[in-house]
Scaffold this active site. Sequence first.
Site, PDB file in Angstrom:
ATOM      1  N   SER A 330       0.830  -1.207   0.000  1.00  0.00           N
ATOM      2  CA  SER A 330       0.000   0.000   0.000  1.00  0.00           C
ATOM      3  C   SER A 330       0.865   1.258   0.000  1.00  0.00           C
ATOM      4  O   SER A 330       0.594   2.223  -0.717  1.00  0.00           O
ATOM      5  CB  SER A 330      -0.895   0.025   1.236  1.00  0.00           C
ATOM      6  OG  SER A 330      -1.808  -1.028   1.187  1.00  0.00           O
ATOM      7  N   ARG A 334       1.513   4.269  -3.008  1.00  0.00           N
ATOM      8  CA  ARG A 334       1.279   5.688  -2.716  1.00  0.00           C
ATOM      9  C   ARG A 334       2.553   6.512  -2.888  1.00  0.00           C
ATOM     10  O   ARG A 334       2.506   7.687  -3.240  1.00  0.00           O
ATOM     11  CB  ARG A 334       0.707   5.826  -1.303  1.00  0.00           C
ATOM     12  CG  ARG A 334      -0.760   5.355  -1.229  1.00  0.00           C
ATOM     13  CD  ARG A 334      -1.145   4.951   0.170  1.00  0.00           C
ATOM     14  NE  ARG A 334      -2.575   4.672   0.338  1.00  0.00           N
ATOM     15  CZ  ARG A 334      -3.154   3.485   0.091  1.00  0.00           C
ATOM     16  NH1 ARG A 334      -2.439   2.474  -0.369  1.00  0.00           N
ATOM     17  NH2 ARG A 334      -4.449   3.319   0.301  1.00  0.00           N
ATOM     18  N   GLY A 402      -5.775  -4.026  -7.881  1.00  0.00           N
ATOM     19  CA  GLY A 402      -6.959  -3.236  -7.550  1.00  0.00           C
ATOM     20  C   GLY A 402      -6.583  -1.883  -6.977  1.00  0.00           C
ATOM     21  O   GLY A 402      -7.231  -0.864  -7.271  1.00  0.00           O
ATOM     22  N   ARG A 430     -13.600  -7.343 -10.911  1.00  0.00           N
ATOM     23  CA  ARG A 430     -13.798  -6.723  -9.593  1.00  0.00           C
ATOM     24  C   ARG A 430     -14.588  -5.415  -9.698  1.00  0.00           C
ATOM     25  O   ARG A 430     -14.545  -4.726 -10.707  1.00  0.00           O
ATOM     26  CB  ARG A 430     -12.435  -6.517  -8.916  1.00  0.00           C
ATOM     27  CG  ARG A 430     -11.779  -7.867  -8.642  1.00  0.00           C
ATOM     28  CD  ARG A 430     -10.462  -7.738  -7.958  1.00  0.00           C
ATOM     29  NE  ARG A 430     -10.574  -7.166  -6.633  1.00  0.00           N
ATOM     30  CZ  ARG A 430      -9.535  -6.790  -5.897  1.00  0.00           C
ATOM     31  NH1 ARG A 430      -8.311  -6.942  -6.380  1.00  0.00           N
ATOM     32  NH2 ARG A 430      -9.708  -6.280  -4.707  1.00  0.00           N
ATOM     33  N   ASP A 624      -6.635  -8.009   4.782  1.00  0.00           N
ATOM     34  CA  ASP A 624      -5.842  -8.806   3.834  1.00  0.00           C
ATOM     35  C   ASP A 624      -5.247 -10.061   4.475  1.00  0.00           C
ATOM     36  O   ASP A 624      -4.676 -10.898   3.782  1.00  0.00           O
ATOM     37  CB  ASP A 624      -4.694  -7.959   3.266  1.00  0.00           C
ATOM     38  CG  ASP A 624      -5.216  -6.922   2.278  1.00  0.00           C
ATOM     39  OD1 ASP A 624      -6.345  -7.096   1.774  1.00  0.00           O
ATOM     40  OD2 ASP A 624      -4.496  -5.938   2.011  1.00  0.00           O
ATOM     41  N   LYS A 651     -12.272  -9.613  -3.143  1.00  0.00           N
ATOM     42  CA  LYS A 651     -10.820  -9.402  -3.253  1.00  0.00           C
ATOM     43  C   LYS A 651     -10.317 -10.097  -4.525  1.00  0.00           C
ATOM     44  O   LYS A 651     -11.111 -10.390  -5.409  1.00  0.00           O
ATOM     45  CB  LYS A 651     -10.123  -9.926  -2.002  1.00  0.00           C
ATOM     46  CG  LYS A 651     -10.482  -9.140  -0.742  1.00  0.00           C
ATOM     47  CD  LYS A 651      -9.959  -7.729  -0.789  1.00  0.00           C
ATOM     48  CE  LYS A 651     -10.352  -6.928   0.423  1.00  0.00           C
ATOM     49  NZ  LYS A 651     -10.047  -5.498   0.282  1.00  0.00           N
TER      50      LYS A 651
HETATM   51  C1  S3P Z   1      -5.596  -1.354   0.130  1.00  0.00           C
HETATM   52  C2  S3P Z   1      -6.826  -1.419   0.738  1.00  0.00           C
HETATM   53  C3  S3P Z   1      -7.561  -2.665   0.951  1.00  0.00           C
HETATM   54  C4  S3P Z   1      -6.647  -3.873   0.802  1.00  0.00           C
HETATM   55  C5  S3P Z   1      -5.774  -3.794  -0.408  1.00  0.00           C
HETATM   56  C6  S3P Z   1      -4.893  -2.558  -0.337  1.00  0.00           C
HETATM   57  C7  S3P Z   1      -4.958  -0.050  -0.048  1.00  0.00           C
HETATM   58  O1  S3P Z   1      -8.594  -2.769  -0.003  1.00  0.00           O
HETATM   59  O2  S3P Z   1      -7.423  -5.059   0.739  1.00  0.00           O
HETATM   60  O3  S3P Z   1      -4.938  -4.938  -0.497  1.00  0.00           O
HETATM   61  O4  S3P Z   1      -3.745  -0.009  -0.355  1.00  0.00           O
HETATM   62  O5  S3P Z   1      -5.642   0.966   0.108  1.00  0.00           O
HETATM   63  P1  S3P Z   1     -10.059  -2.142   0.264  1.00  0.00           P
HETATM   64  O6  S3P Z   1      -9.921  -0.701   0.344  1.00  0.00           O
HETATM   65  O7  S3P Z   1     -10.875  -2.563  -0.926  1.00  0.00           O
HETATM   66  O8  S3P Z   1     -10.509  -2.776   1.530  1.00  0.00           O
END
Ligand code: S3P
Length: 744
Positions: A330, A334, A402, A430, A624, A651
């Site tokens: 994550s 970013r 995603g 998704r 996760d 997911k």
């Molecule tokens: C993430 C948020 C989560 C997580 C994903 C990474 C992120 O998803 O499951 O692996 O980096 O903001 P959701 O926001 O759909 O819960």
Amino acid sequence: MTTSSAEPIIGRLAVIGLGLIGGSFAKGMRESGLCREVVGCDRDPATLRQAVPLGVVDFITDDLASAVQGADLIMLAVPVLAMEQVLGQLAQLELGQAVITDAGSTKNVVVDAVRGAFGYLLPQFVPGHPIAGSERSGVEAADALLFRNHKVILTPLAETSEAALTLVRRSWRALGADVEDMPLADHDEVLAATSHLPHLLAFSLVDTLASRSENLEIFRYAAGGFRDFTRIAASDPVMWRDVFLANRDAVLRSLDNFTHDLSRLRAAVEDGDANALLGVFTRARSAREHFSKILARRAYMEPMQTQSINFIANPGASVQGRIRVPGDKSISHRSIMLGSIAEGVTEVEGFLEGEDSLATLQAFRDMGVVIEGPHHGRVTIQGVGLHGLQAPPGPIYVGNSGTSMRLLAGLLAGQNFTTELTGDASLSKRPMGRVANPLREMGASIDTAAEGRPPLLINGAQSQLKGMDYVMPMASAQVKSCLLLAGLYAEGKTSVTEPAPTRDHTERMLRGFGYPVQVKGATATVESGHKLTGGKIDVPADISSAAFFMVAASIAEGSDLTLEHVGINPTRIGVINILRAMGGDITLSNEREVGGEPVADIRVRYAGLKGIEIPLDQVPLAIDEFPALFIAAACAEGRTVLRGAEELRVKESDRIQVMADGLQLLGIKAEPTPDGIIIDGGVMGSATVDSHMDHRIAMSFAIASLRATGEIRITDCIHVATSFPGFLDLARSVGINIRQEDNA
Ligand code: S3P
């Protein structure tokens, strides 16, 4: 003499033109055993002398009529501009049902020549082009293996008969070629860019250097670069002359694009514009690496169906040692996004070199940001400021990621250009409505496929975003982050309220870049009109990757494992809280803060776990980590109940169903419910479980092997590289008995 015992399907093969390509085709076909006899036709006296002794053909003649008499397949392998004359002569002869194909490097002229010679397009004519060659030419260079593992492009026409096409395909495949069809209209354009232009440049560079007499010396010193770049300048001049005459328009278009870009590079050199040079070089290097991966069939860009990696995990003893798992996914995403829209340079350390975060990195390169690395986790981003991104040259492909798609959607809604975001088969299923709908409420113009699925077409130019107050229906950090990023470009303030705390890396990092974010209770607010300033980011190890090892050490008797420098952001530590509630022995040490994120070393020792009811407030904090936690539950004494986790169903796979299926196969009582699962701890046996191409499912069953009584085979594990490159090696290094299945 033939070297294969294949049944002949062709009586006589006539190959017209026995240069490198024709000679290699003839020789290969002769050795394949598919033809009763191979006849060659050429006018060159040396070829006439050598073709039979070299084993290229059974007979040779300089008379076209006798070569093609009674032939079932005629291969035209003469230079493209000689095709017209040869076809003109063929049209005068009695050809019966003979299938005619060619090996010309451009296809429009050949098809025109057929039409011109016969007055119509023969159904038994199959235009073809083998993408193989060598700087060697002539019949003496004929090589039966020349086409093995090379592409052969066929450009069948509406008129082409299926039987003719099948015969030509079969012939090339017998030589080991990888046969593909391409529309005629595309062929010459694609080849102009990928083959003809490079040959032109190579010929030109060598000629330029060779014709400057004072520079002749350089050939004596010309090592690697010159030699590599100009190897193809030794190719057959007549053939290439014809290619450029035949494919004039497409080559000119490619050449004009190149000339334009070359003059920009010239200007950059002249002006000492280091950033422009670095931009071109880093983009090119990554494209080249990417391209070699595609060729080696291991790129994330490659359709995943063609790849299959299975893991074989066997029961092990305990896990021991000190390890550092790769960087947080994550935070890595970013760091690229915010570093790119910041002013000045951002230096990232500990970047996750997994396919998901690399997809984000590539997306920003495509939008003109100069990004160096990653190299051992170091990335340097030359920020372009909030308004400095450029329209990408084509759709942005984010693979399986995603996070890339949802966060980019918000950022791109604020740009003044249009972008299309696409993903692989799994991501394409998704839900994206969760970001598209609120973005539309902010004024964004976004099209999705049916039911809000990818691809997303984001028409930034057509909209001016307006800030809003949004109350999220689900606890999702991706949705929150998407809207906050859009908020940087929206008029006024944008507030997002979450139903439960979710990871707050976006808020923390925005602040780290000097962008004000207000957080009051469950609401985060940004306002446009500020700027981000580049700086340093130290990405901690990913607690989601550490989670597999935390569970591994908790369930395997005698284990004692330390995970170093793990991010312990309070919005991510559900896995620690839940394992502790189950009786896990976890201690944190060396707690400190790096770049606004708390980190610690985590020591985990074996402990007899007990089943629990997982507290609802922990669900978003461990979202996760549930696949790994389900393995802990399967090894615990008693029952574990999870509720309020319906998000797990959307997911990378339906993680409730897929984990329940796998656990049941291993003999565990695991009952899926609409929003969770009920697992009764027990003994795990041996089974083949399907990871459904979900990285976290694959790694969860990998650690389950520590407590299984037999082998666990896990299928479709290719996506482990999205978040955890090097997983197998690291797992083995602490004592997990796992390997990749051979020949998968
Ligand atoms: C993430 C948020 C989560 C997580 C994903 C990474 C992120 O998803 O499951 O692996 O980096 O903001 P959701 O926001 O759909 O819960």
